[in-house]
Design a protein around this motif. Structure first.
Motif, mmCIF file in Angstrom:
data_model
loop_
_atom_site.group_PDB
_atom_site.id
_atom_site.type_symbol
_atom_site.label_atom_id
_atom_site.label_comp_id
_atom_site.label_asym_id
_atom_site.label_seq_id
_atom_site.Cartn_x
_atom_site.Cartn_y
_atom_site.Cartn_z
ATOM 1 N N GLU A 19 0.997 -1.292 0.143
ATOM 2 C CA GLU A 19 0.029 -0.100 0.006
ATOM 3 C C GLU A 19 0.978 1.220 0.120
ATOM 4 O O GLU A 19 0.512 2.317 -0.772
ATOM 5 C CB GLU A 19 -0.936 -0.192 1.441
ATOM 6 C CG GLU A 19 -1.719 1.125 1.238
ATOM 7 C CD GLU A 19 -2.960 0.982 0.238
ATOM 8 O OE1 GLU A 19 -3.064 0.036 -0.324
ATOM 9 O OE2 GLU A 19 -3.619 2.085 -0.022
ATOM 10 N N LEU A 22 2.542 1.851 -3.502
ATOM 11 C CA LEU A 22 1.478 2.286 -4.342
ATOM 12 C C LEU A 22 1.009 3.607 -4.268
ATOM 13 O O LEU A 22 1.034 4.452 -5.177
ATOM 14 C CB LEU A 22 0.266 1.265 -4.367
ATOM 15 C CG LEU A 22 -0.886 1.648 -4.995
ATOM 16 C CD1 LEU A 22 -0.504 1.404 -6.523
ATOM 17 C CD2 LEU A 22 -2.179 0.813 -4.824
ATOM 18 N N THR A 23 0.951 4.070 -2.879
ATOM 19 C CA THR A 23 0.330 5.482 -2.758
ATOM 20 C C THR A 23 1.531 6.558 -2.352
ATOM 21 O O THR A 23 1.155 7.670 -2.999
ATOM 22 C CB THR A 23 -0.780 5.540 -1.367
ATOM 23 O OG1 THR A 23 0.120 5.052 -0.454
ATOM 24 C CG2 THR A 23 -1.666 4.838 -1.795
ATOM 25 N N GLU A 24 2.489 6.109 -1.954
ATOM 26 C CA GLU A 24 3.660 7.158 -1.315
ATOM 27 C C GLU A 24 4.685 7.052 -2.359
ATOM 28 O O GLU A 24 5.516 8.103 -2.459
ATOM 29 C CB GLU A 24 3.802 7.110 0.011
ATOM 30 C CG GLU A 24 2.866 6.875 0.875
ATOM 31 C CD GLU A 24 2.007 8.306 0.904
ATOM 32 O OE1 GLU A 24 2.680 9.158 0.866
ATOM 33 O OE2 GLU A 24 0.981 8.209 1.668
ATOM 34 N N GLU A 26 5.418 5.216 -5.758
ATOM 35 C CA GLU A 26 5.334 4.970 -7.326
ATOM 36 C C GLU A 26 5.196 6.470 -7.893
ATOM 37 O O GLU A 26 5.472 6.655 -8.839
ATOM 38 C CB GLU A 26 4.227 3.997 -7.412
ATOM 39 C CG GLU A 26 4.848 2.788 -7.346
ATOM 40 C CD GLU A 26 3.858 1.418 -7.911
ATOM 41 O OE1 GLU A 26 3.268 1.737 -9.000
ATOM 42 O OE2 GLU A 26 3.284 0.623 -7.131
ATOM 43 N N PRO A 27 4.203 7.510 -7.043
ATOM 44 C CA PRO A 27 4.198 8.780 -7.602
ATOM 45 C C PRO A 27 5.578 9.335 -7.968
ATOM 46 O O PRO A 27 5.539 10.233 -8.729
ATOM 47 C CB PRO A 27 3.488 9.438 -6.558
ATOM 48 C CG PRO A 27 2.354 8.218 -5.992
ATOM 49 C CD PRO A 27 3.481 7.405 -5.767
ATOM 50 N N SER A 88 9.061 0.165 -8.575
ATOM 51 C CA SER A 88 9.176 1.570 -8.475
ATOM 52 C C SER A 88 10.510 1.740 -8.405
ATOM 53 O O SER A 88 11.533 0.922 -7.692
ATOM 54 C CB SER A 88 8.596 1.965 -7.191
ATOM 55 O OG SER A 88 9.185 3.365 -7.025
#
Ligand SMILES: Cc1cc2nc3c(=O)[nH]c(=O)nc-3n(C[C@H](O)[C@H](O)[C@H](O)COP(=O)(O)OP(=O)(O)OC[C@H]3O[C@@H](n4cnc5c(N)ncnc54)[C@H](O)[C@@H]3O)c2cc1C
Length: 431
Positions: A19, A22-24, A26-27, A88
């Motif tokens: 999680e 994914l949220t912190e 990969e961006p 990532s």
């Protein structure tokens, strides 16, 4: 005892990591520059708090033992984590296990003196600096026996001269680990040594930065290096004089399996994109995924990924069990040789199903294709690993005595008839 389950405590860590990445994390891949550039204060300001959150979860530097600030989880758990991190570009840095620093840290920990550890290892482990491993040369990569970069003892110093090729992250490195010939008479084993060279040492020259694929020199990170009369104190020798080949092997064993773990993530993300495309793109007679030839691509890809993943996990399990990279030499060679093929085949299918969009620079497939080829070369080309694997397998094989192979049916039948002659005779009389 065989088990394909992860214990619940570690599974909850994996769920957290999944999680979080994914949220912190990969961006960050889409907006930040190079993870090795520690002088990028904007990036560091964002990255440091994320690294702290990873440490709070006890997931920092998982490749290392506890005395070096890692968790000592072992390779199977590391593989499961790397299956997430590989998605990532920034994740390995946020989790403190990015290559080539991870491999450099491992050899500094294993072969370094306490002064070397204090000066170079601590900051590397803390993610404060980047490092570079400088081994292959412009005229020779796969065969270390052809390397010519020389180190000559001069009083209390060593003086290095020569050129190196594809020294990754040299432009961001605070120090280099350089392999050089110290005794040309003795060849690879005994004739080469490793040196720690601080980046600011006079004579360390980056001739140019080489990119992969269509990357520009501006962002390229693989340096063509020249060492011009580079003078380092004698205590900058890493390990014993003449031990470079063994140190390199120790470093590369871990590096190869870690690349494979992260590759699973990258292949899976291509596969997920393949599935999504097959379900979303419609032709006149239905979704792309309703066509048999698309289904074959999906089925083949799934089988190949799962086969590869099991090979990687089995090898990781063997490393944990035997704690000896020599013991798993053939298994690591098999993983290394299998990796580029599954990577390339799945990416190609996913790219193809995306049509023109797939080959465009608006999708990641072209870069992934180059990455698959990188996995076929970096840390040694596929052919060399296949040779290692075959040699190891042949070593354990006994040649047959006599003319016929042991699987020769007439010979086996004759032996079986001799063995069962009495019984056959008895039962023949009874029926
Ligand atoms: C992205 C990337 C990062 C890298 N980072 C580093 C780094 O940080 N530091 C560093 O020192 N090096 C690094 N390398 C270099 C890497 O280790 C070499 O590319 C690799 O060892 C192969 O050497 P070469 O490229 O000179 O190929 P060559 O040795 O010229 O081989 C070319 C081809 O010849 C064939 N071949 C070679 N040997 C055999 C054999 N025994 N049998 C059959 N066929 C054979 C294979 O097809 C092989 O692909 C990196 C490479 C890449 C791609």
């Amino acid at each position: 005892m065989w088990s394909f389950e992860t214990d619940t405590e570690f599974q909850s860590k994996l769920d957290w990591a999944n999680e979080f990445v994914l949220t912190e994390v990969e961006p960050l891949d889409l907006v930040l520059g190079n993870p090795y550039d520690k002088s990028d204060m904007r990036a560091m300001a964002i990255v440091k708090p994320l690294q702290e959150r990873v440490k709070e979860q006890s997931l920092w530097a998982c490749h290392l033992d506890p005395e070096l600030g890692g968790e000592g989880y072992g390779q199977v758990k590391l593989a499961l984590l790397n299956e997430i991190l590989g998605r990532s570009r920034w994740a390995p840095t946020i989790f403190g296990c990015q290559a080539p620093d991870s491999g450099n840290a491992e050899i500094l920990a294993r072969y370094g003196t306490s002064e070397q550890k204090d000066r170079y290892l601590r900051q590397l482990l803390d993610g404060e600096i980047s490092s570079c491993y400088s081994m292959t040369e412009p005229h020779a990569g796969s065969d270390p026996g052809l390397f010519t970069t020389r180190a000559v003892r001069d009083g209390d110093d060593w003086v290095l001269n020569g050129e190196k090729w594809f020294s990754s992250n040299a432009r961001y490195a605070s120090f280099f680990i350089v392999m050089a010939v110290t005794d040309p008479e003795r060849g690879t084993r005994g004739g080469m040594s490793m040196f720690i060279v601080p980046a600011e040492t006079s004579g360390v020259e980056i001739i140019r930065n080489v990119g992969t694929g269509t990357e520009s020199e501006e962002t390229a990170t693989h340096a063509y290096m020249r060492y011009n009369n580079v003078r380092v104190p004698a205590d900058h020798l890493l390990g014993e004089e003449g031990d470079a080949f063994g140190i390199a092997q120790a470093r590369l064993g871990g590096g190869r399996i870690h690349h494979a773990m992260r590759t699973i993530a990258r292949v899976r993300s291509s596969f997920d994109m393949m599935l999504e495309r097959a379900s979303s793109r419609h032709l006149r007679h239905g979704a792309l995924g309703s066509y048999q030839l698309t289904k074959e691509k999906i089925a083949d890809s799934w089988i190949e990924i799962e086969q590869f993943r099991l090979l990687v996990l089995r090898t990781a399990w063997l490393i944990d069990k035997h704690q000896d990279y020599d013991f798993v030499r053939k298994d690591i060679a098999a993983v290394k040789a299998a990796m580029p093929k599954v990577f390339y085949d799945v990416v190609m299918r996913a790219m193809h199903l995306h049509g023109s969009l797939g080959i465009s620079n608006e999708m990641p497939f072209s870069e992934l294709m180059v990455s698959a080829e990188i996995m076929a070369l970096a840390d040694g080309p596929t052919e060399v690993h296949k040779l290692t694997l075959a040699n190891e397998l042949l070593k354990g094989t006994t040649p047959v005595e006599g003319l016929w192979p042991s699987g020769h049916i007439p010979t086996r039948r004759a032996a079986a008839e001799t063995k069962l002659a009495q019984q056959l005779e008895q039962v023949a009389g009874a029926y």
